[in-house]
Scaffold this motif. Structure first.
Motif, short mmCIF file in Angstrom:
data_model
loop_
_atom_site.label_atom_id
_atom_site.label_comp_id
_atom_site.label_asym_id
_atom_site.label_seq_id
_atom_site.Cartn_x
_atom_site.Cartn_y
_atom_site.Cartn_z
N PHE A 1 -3.27 0.46 -3.66
CA PHE A 1 -2.59 -0.77 -3.64
C PHE A 1 -1.75 -1.06 -5.04
O PHE A 1 -2.21 -0.91 -5.97
N ALA B 1 -7.27 2.26 -2.69
CA ALA B 1 -7.51 1.60 -1.57
C ALA B 1 -8.96 1.98 -0.71
O ALA B 1 -9.43 1.13 -0.28
N GLN C 1 0.80 -1.32 0.05
CA GLN C 1 0.01 -0.08 -0.12
C GLN C 1 0.92 1.32 -0.07
O GLN C 1 1.99 1.41 1.02
#
Length: 243
Positions: free
Chosen positions: A128, A150, A108
Motif C-alpha cells: 500500500f 499488503a 495498492q
C-alpha cells in the motif's frame, strides 16, 4: 559586542547576536531590520549582514516574505523526542497542538526495487502506498509517503486511514506492535511541488526523513519518506551511557 581576534567569522558572531535578540525581544513573523539598518546598528559591512541573514534562513530561524523583508520564523518551544517510538498524532498532542491528516492518495501497487529493498520483501510484491499531509493547528508541517506490505494489512482502506492514525490501525486492527523505529534525517531545500503542499516558497530549507518501523518479530512493517518544514521542527535525543 564582536571579537575581532576570534577565529569565529564575524558573520557567525552576528548570527549569535541576532538569534538571541529574536528569542528575547521579538515575536514570530515580526520583521527584522533591513540589511542597511543592520549595517548601521552593528557597524559591520553589508556582506557580513547578508551572510548572517542567509545563515539564519538556513537554520530555519527566519524566512523572507515578498514585499516585506526578512521575518522571524515560528519555532516551537517544545522539542520532539526522537529516542521514543514516533507518532505524529501523539507528538502533536504532547506539545499542545491539534493534529490533522489529509490523505492525498492511497493505492495498492507493486513494490519497486527500492521499496522492496527497504521493506525486505520481493520486488513486485503488493504494497500500500499512502501519501499524507500532516498539519498542526491547521498549519502544514510534513508531507509523507509511506509504504506498508499488503500481506500484513489485508483489507486496509482509505476510510480506515481517515478515521484513525496509522499506528493505531497497526496495533488495534492488525495486532502489529511496533518494537522500534529506525530513522535518519538530513537538511535540504523544498522543490516546488513540495513547497506547494507545505505552503512555503520553493527553495526554502526543509528536513528530509526516512523511517522504518519494525514489529515485535523484527519484521519491517512500514517504510516512510517525509519532508518537514524546518521552521516548525525542533528535536531532542537522549543519549544514555552504555546504550
Amino acid at each position: 559586542m564582536f571579537d575581532s581576534e576570534s577565529e569565529r567569522p564575524l558573520y557567525l558572531q552576528l548570527v549569535d547576536v541576532l538569534e538571541k535578540q529574536m528569542k528575547d525581544t521579538m515575536s514570530p513573523n515580526e520583521k527584522l531590520s533591513s540589511e542597511r539598518e543592520l549595517t548601521q546598528i552593528f557597524g559591520v559591512s553589508r556582506i557580513t549582514v547578508r551572510l548572517a541573514l542567509q545563515e539564519l534562513e538556513k537554520r530555519g530561524l527566519v524566512y523572507k516574505k515578498h514585499g516585506k523583508g526578512t521575518c522571524v520564523s515560528e519555532i516551537p518551544s517544545s522539542a520532539w523526542d526522537l529516542s521514543s517510538a514516533y507518532s505524529f498524532t501523539e507528538q502533536m498532542r504532547k506539545i499542545g497542538k491539534k493534529p490533522q491528516t489529509q490523505i492525498l492518495s492511497f493505492i495498492q501497487t507493486e513494490a519497486s526495487e527500492q521499496v522492496a529493498k527497504e521493506l525486505q520483501i520481493n520486488m513486485g510484491d503488493l504494497v500500500f502506498e499512502l501519501e499524507r499531509l500532516r498539519l498542526a493547528d491547521g498549519m502544514p508541517i510534513m508531507l509523507e509517503r509511506s509504504y506498508v506490505p499488503a500481506a500484513y494489512f489485508v483489507d486496509l482502506t482509505q476510510q480506515d486511514l481517515e478515521e484513525k492514525p496509522l499506528y493505531e490501525i497497526f496495533e488495534k486492527d492488525y495486532h502489529q506492535h511496533i518494537r522500534l523505529a529506525e530513522e535518519e534525517f538530513y537538511a535540504s531545500v523544498a522543490l516546488d511541488n513540495e513547497a506547494h503542499w507545505l505552503q512555503i516558497k520553493g527553495g526554502t530549507p526543509v528536513l528530509h526523513f526516512w523511517r522504518k518501523a519494525y514489529n515485535d518479530k523484527n519484521i519491517i512493517i512500514e517504510y516512510t519518506l517525509s519532508i518537514a518544514r524546518a521552521d516548525q521542527f525542533r528535536y531532542k535525543v537522549y543519549h544514555r551511557r552504555g546504550e
